[in-house]
Design a protein around this motif. Structure first.
Motif, PDB file in Angstrom:
ATOM      1  N   SER A   1       0.869  -1.256  -0.102  1.00  0.00           N
ATOM      2  CA  SER A   1       0.077   0.043  -0.065  1.00  0.00           C
ATOM      3  C   SER A   1       1.126   1.421  -0.052  1.00  0.00           C
ATOM      4  CB  SER A   1      -0.833  -0.111   1.344  1.00  0.00           C
ATOM      5  OG  SER A   1      -0.136  -0.046   2.357  1.00  0.00           O
ATOM      6  N   ARG A   2       2.102   1.181   0.541  1.00  0.00           N
ATOM      7  CA  ARG A   2       2.946   2.414   0.311  1.00  0.00           C
ATOM      8  C   ARG A   2       3.490   2.478  -1.180  1.00  0.00           C
ATOM      9  NH1 ARG A   2       4.861   0.233   5.480  1.00  0.00           N
ATOM     10  NH2 ARG A   2       6.712  -0.837   4.356  1.00  0.00           N
ATOM     11  N   LEU A   3       3.287   1.674  -2.085  1.00  0.00           N
ATOM     12  CA  LEU A   3       3.524   2.090  -3.385  1.00  0.00           C
ATOM     13  C   LEU A   3       2.769   3.255  -3.900  1.00  0.00           C
ATOM     14  CD1 LEU A   3       4.038  -1.524  -4.661  1.00  0.00           C
ATOM     15  CD2 LEU A   3       5.928   0.006  -3.682  1.00  0.00           C
ATOM     16  N   PRO A   4       3.559   4.053  -4.970  1.00  0.00           N
ATOM     17  CA  PRO A   4       2.623   5.052  -5.719  1.00  0.00           C
ATOM     18  C   PRO A   4       1.602   4.305  -6.479  1.00  0.00           C
ATOM     19  CG  PRO A   4       4.924   5.311  -6.173  1.00  0.00           C
ATOM     20  CD  PRO A   4       4.943   3.794  -5.429  1.00  0.00           C
ATOM     21  N   GLN A   5       0.298   5.085  -6.502  1.00  0.00           N
ATOM     22  CA  GLN A   5      -0.824   4.522  -7.273  1.00  0.00           C
ATOM     23  C   GLN A   5      -0.520   4.114  -8.662  1.00  0.00           C
ATOM     24  OE1 GLN A   5      -3.958   3.790  -5.887  1.00  0.00           O
ATOM     25  NE2 GLN A   5      -2.821   3.940  -4.036  1.00  0.00           N
ATOM     26  N   SER A   6       0.280   4.700  -9.253  1.00  0.00           N
ATOM     27  CA  SER A   6       0.487   4.443 -10.586  1.00  0.00           C
ATOM     28  C   SER A   6       1.174   3.015 -10.700  1.00  0.00           C
ATOM     29  CB  SER A   6       1.624   5.567 -11.270  1.00  0.00           C
ATOM     30  OG  SER A   6       2.810   5.617 -10.552  1.00  0.00           O
ATOM     31  N   LEU A   7       2.167   2.938  -9.915  1.00  0.00           N
ATOM     32  CA  LEU A   7       2.840   1.424  -9.821  1.00  0.00           C
ATOM     33  C   LEU A   7       1.743   0.359  -9.330  1.00  0.00           C
ATOM     34  CD1 LEU A   7       5.360  -0.286 -10.139  1.00  0.00           C
ATOM     35  CD2 LEU A   7       5.988   0.419  -7.911  1.00  0.00           C
ATOM     36  N   LEU A   8       0.747   0.682  -8.628  1.00  0.00           N
ATOM     37  CA  LEU A   8       0.254  -0.283  -8.128  1.00  0.00           C
ATOM     38  C   LEU A   8      -0.907  -0.533  -9.268  1.00  0.00           C
ATOM     39  CD1 LEU A   8      -1.245   0.558  -4.513  1.00  0.00           C
ATOM     40  CD2 LEU A   8      -0.316  -1.595  -5.184  1.00  0.00           C
ATOM     41  N   ALA A   9      -1.362   0.232 -10.009  1.00  0.00           N
ATOM     42  CA  ALA A   9      -1.920   0.351 -11.361  1.00  0.00           C
ATOM     43  C   ALA A   9      -1.418  -0.740 -12.180  1.00  0.00           C
ATOM     44  CB  ALA A   9      -2.608   1.218 -11.756  1.00  0.00           C
ATOM     45  N   ALA A  10      -0.139  -0.625 -12.472  1.00  0.00           N
ATOM     46  CA  ALA A  10       0.557  -1.315 -13.281  1.00  0.00           C
ATOM     47  C   ALA A  10       0.602  -2.553 -12.940  1.00  0.00           C
ATOM     48  CB  ALA A  10       2.066  -0.769 -13.399  1.00  0.00           C
ATOM     49  N   ILE A  11       1.029  -3.017 -11.580  1.00  0.00           N
ATOM     50  CA  ILE A  11       1.012  -4.231 -11.117  1.00  0.00           C
ATOM     51  C   ILE A  11      -0.334  -5.142 -11.342  1.00  0.00           C
ATOM     52  CG2 ILE A  11       1.004  -5.595  -8.738  1.00  0.00           C
ATOM     53  CD1 ILE A  11       3.265  -3.615  -7.915  1.00  0.00           C
ATOM     54  N   VAL A  12      -1.408  -4.111 -11.071  1.00  0.00           N
ATOM     55  CA  VAL A  12      -2.890  -5.112 -11.319  1.00  0.00           C
ATOM     56  C   VAL A  12      -3.102  -5.546 -12.895  1.00  0.00           C
ATOM     57  CG1 VAL A  12      -5.274  -4.305 -11.071  1.00  0.00           C
ATOM     58  CG2 VAL A  12      -3.902  -3.676  -9.255  1.00  0.00           C
ATOM     59  N   ALA A  13      -2.492  -4.522 -13.584  1.00  0.00           N
ATOM     60  CA  ALA A  13      -2.793  -4.649 -15.016  1.00  0.00           C
ATOM     61  C   ALA A  13      -2.141  -6.038 -15.313  1.00  0.00           C
ATOM     62  CB  ALA A  13      -2.188  -3.600 -15.909  1.00  0.00           C
ATOM     63  N   ARG A  14      -1.146  -6.427 -14.676  1.00  0.00           N
ATOM     64  CA  ARG A  14      -0.397  -7.667 -14.981  1.00  0.00           C
ATOM     65  C   ARG A  14      -0.945  -8.812 -14.453  1.00  0.00           C
ATOM     66  NH1 ARG A  14       5.864  -6.673 -13.973  1.00  0.00           N
ATOM     67  NH2 ARG A  14       6.090  -8.731 -15.190  1.00  0.00           N
ATOM     68  N   GLN A  15      -1.806  -8.736 -13.679  1.00  0.00           N
ATOM     69  CA  GLN A  15      -2.296 -10.002 -12.922  1.00  0.00           C
ATOM     70  C   GLN A  15      -3.468 -10.565 -13.799  1.00  0.00           C
ATOM     71  OE1 GLN A  15      -0.732 -10.649  -9.810  1.00  0.00           O
ATOM     72  NE2 GLN A  15       0.351  -8.884 -10.711  1.00  0.00           N
ATOM     73  N   PRO A  16      -3.274 -11.882 -14.247  1.00  0.00           N
ATOM     74  CA  PRO A  16      -4.529 -12.610 -15.215  1.00  0.00           C
ATOM     75  C   PRO A  16      -5.800 -12.453 -14.347  1.00  0.00           C
ATOM     76  CG  PRO A  16      -2.341 -13.744 -15.129  1.00  0.00           C
ATOM     77  CD  PRO A  16      -2.212 -12.473 -14.135  1.00  0.00           C
ATOM     78  N   ILE A  17      -5.673 -12.639 -12.914  1.00  0.00           N
ATOM     79  CA  ILE A  17      -7.044 -12.379 -12.289  1.00  0.00           C
ATOM     80  C   ILE A  17      -7.495 -11.087 -12.226  1.00  0.00           C
ATOM     81  CG2 ILE A  17      -6.133 -12.091  -9.905  1.00  0.00           C
ATOM     82  CD1 ILE A  17      -7.873 -14.470  -9.071  1.00  0.00           C
ATOM     83  N   GLY A  18      -6.945 -10.068 -12.360  1.00  0.00           N
ATOM     84  CA  GLY A  18      -7.423  -8.803 -12.520  1.00  0.00           C
ATOM     85  C   GLY A  18      -7.470  -7.834 -11.279  1.00  0.00           C
ATOM     86  N   ARG A  19      -6.647  -8.268 -10.446  1.00  0.00           N
ATOM     87  CA  ARG A  19      -6.734  -7.570  -9.027  1.00  0.00           C
ATOM     88  C   ARG A  19      -5.514  -8.119  -8.012  1.00  0.00           C
ATOM     89  NH1 ARG A  19      -8.297 -11.249  -4.984  1.00  0.00           N
ATOM     90  NH2 ARG A  19      -9.543 -13.132  -5.520  1.00  0.00           N
ATOM     91  N   LEU A  20      -5.368  -7.338  -7.238  1.00  0.00           N
ATOM     92  CA  LEU A  20      -4.418  -7.915  -5.976  1.00  0.00           C
ATOM     93  C   LEU A  20      -5.074  -9.198  -4.921  1.00  0.00           C
ATOM     94  CD1 LEU A  20      -2.998  -4.500  -4.849  1.00  0.00           C
ATOM     95  CD2 LEU A  20      -2.015  -5.965  -6.411  1.00  0.00           C
ATOM     96  N   GLY A  21      -4.080  -9.976  -4.725  1.00  0.00           N
ATOM     97  CA  GLY A  21      -4.504 -10.771  -3.597  1.00  0.00           C
ATOM     98  C   GLY A  21      -4.986  -9.913  -2.338  1.00  0.00           C
ATOM     99  N   GLN A  22      -5.486 -11.043  -1.632  1.00  0.00           N
ATOM    100  CA  GLN A  22      -5.833 -10.535  -0.253  1.00  0.00           C
ATOM    101  C   GLN A  22      -5.287 -11.612   0.939  1.00  0.00           C
ATOM    102  OE1 GLN A  22      -7.568  -7.879   0.470  1.00  0.00           O
ATOM    103  NE2 GLN A  22      -7.353  -7.472  -1.606  1.00  0.00           N
ATOM    104  N   PRO A  23      -4.734 -11.038   1.859  1.00  0.00           N
ATOM    105  CA  PRO A  23      -3.959 -11.761   2.848  1.00  0.00           C
ATOM    106  C   PRO A  23      -4.816 -12.997   3.262  1.00  0.00           C
ATOM    107  CG  PRO A  23      -3.617  -9.516   3.313  1.00  0.00           C
ATOM    108  CD  PRO A  23      -4.631  -9.564   2.420  1.00  0.00           C
ATOM    109  N   ILE A  24      -6.211 -12.899   3.295  1.00  0.00           N
ATOM    110  CA  ILE A  24      -6.726 -14.210   3.664  1.00  0.00           C
ATOM    111  C   ILE A  24      -6.704 -15.108   2.781  1.00  0.00           C
ATOM    112  CG2 ILE A  24      -9.064 -13.072   2.861  1.00  0.00           C
ATOM    113  CD1 ILE A  24      -8.602 -15.332   6.051  1.00  0.00           C
TER     114      ILE A  24
END
Length: 247
Positions: A193-216
């Protein structure tokens, strides 16, 4: 409320102050386990307190053999035995090209992410051999399997965790101790969560599932590997990464 899948089990979780470690502690207590939270971050004390009598905090430096030994001893003294280790403690690295390698920074990542896992395995297994066996779950990463520019120490440490786990699994397969690891993808933790929003968006864009995982979601994989439902699984690495390494 989840079914008491782990009723009567005693679990040590390192790196339990937040993120995957905290989520795992909360889930396993809900499922009937007694949990020891080992962390150098005193925030884990508050997590343990919120979980009540079924949780204990032990301040732990996973790079210090005496500290790790004390974690396992305190666990047995407080709850009577040890059934499961979740070796989750780890740190990121300050990325740089290898020709600019900071040797001290490299060594710190290796000490915590790899040697720390080995020490936790060592002292947990010493206790498990005195009991009825147990389950080891080590936390690796997708970067154990794929490359990333300027990520050297972290990638090397996590790849080491995978093969360390395999070696441990083969060593203790006939002594009632199973060892597996999990390679999470990008998970929505305080660190991310400390990463810049632009970098987070780029990470999400690379996820086949289309989102970040959740700790649970990672905690549920831990729960499965620690359970009798996984009794035939040892030496495995589960990629819980939303398809990242399948590309």
């Amino acid at each position: 409320m989840s079914a008491p899948t782990h009723k009567g089990k005693v679990v040590v979780i390192t790196g339990a102050a937040s993120g995957i470690g905290e989520a795992t502690a909360r889930l396993l207590v809900e499922e009937g386990a007694q949990v020891v939270l080992g962390d150098i971050d005193s925030a884990a004390r508050e997590v343990a307190a919120s979980l009540g009598r079924d949780a204990l905090f032990v301040c732990t430096d996973v790079t210090d053999p005496d500290s790790v030994a004390r974690l396992m001893t305190s666990t047995v003294e407080h709850f009577g035995h040890l059934d499961v280790l979740v070796a989750n403690a780890g740190i990121p690295e300050a990325k740089s090209p290898i020709h600019e390698l900071d040797l001290a920074a490299w060594q710190r990542v290796i000490d915590i992410n790899l040697t720390g896992v080995a020490l936790c395995n060592q002292y947990a297994i010493l206790r498990m051999l005195q009991g009825n066996g147990g389950a080891i779950i080590n936390m690796a990463s997708i970067l154990a399997h794929v490359g990333q520019a300027n990520s050297h120490a972290y990638s090397a440490s996590k790849a080491g965790v995978v093969n360390l786990t395999r070696s441990v699994a083969l060593t203790y397969a006939q002594q009632g101790i199973r060892a597996n690891c999990i390679s999470p993808g990008y998970v929505e933790t305080p660190l991310l969560s400390r990463l810049p929003q632009s970098l987070l968006a780029a990470i999400v864009a690379r996820q086949p599932i289309g989102r970040l995982g959740q700790p649970i979601e990672i905690a549920r994989v831990v729960s499965f590997l620690a359970s009798s439902a996984a009794s035939m699984i040892t030496g495995a690495c589960i990629n819980a990464d939303g398809g990242y390494t399948a590309v």
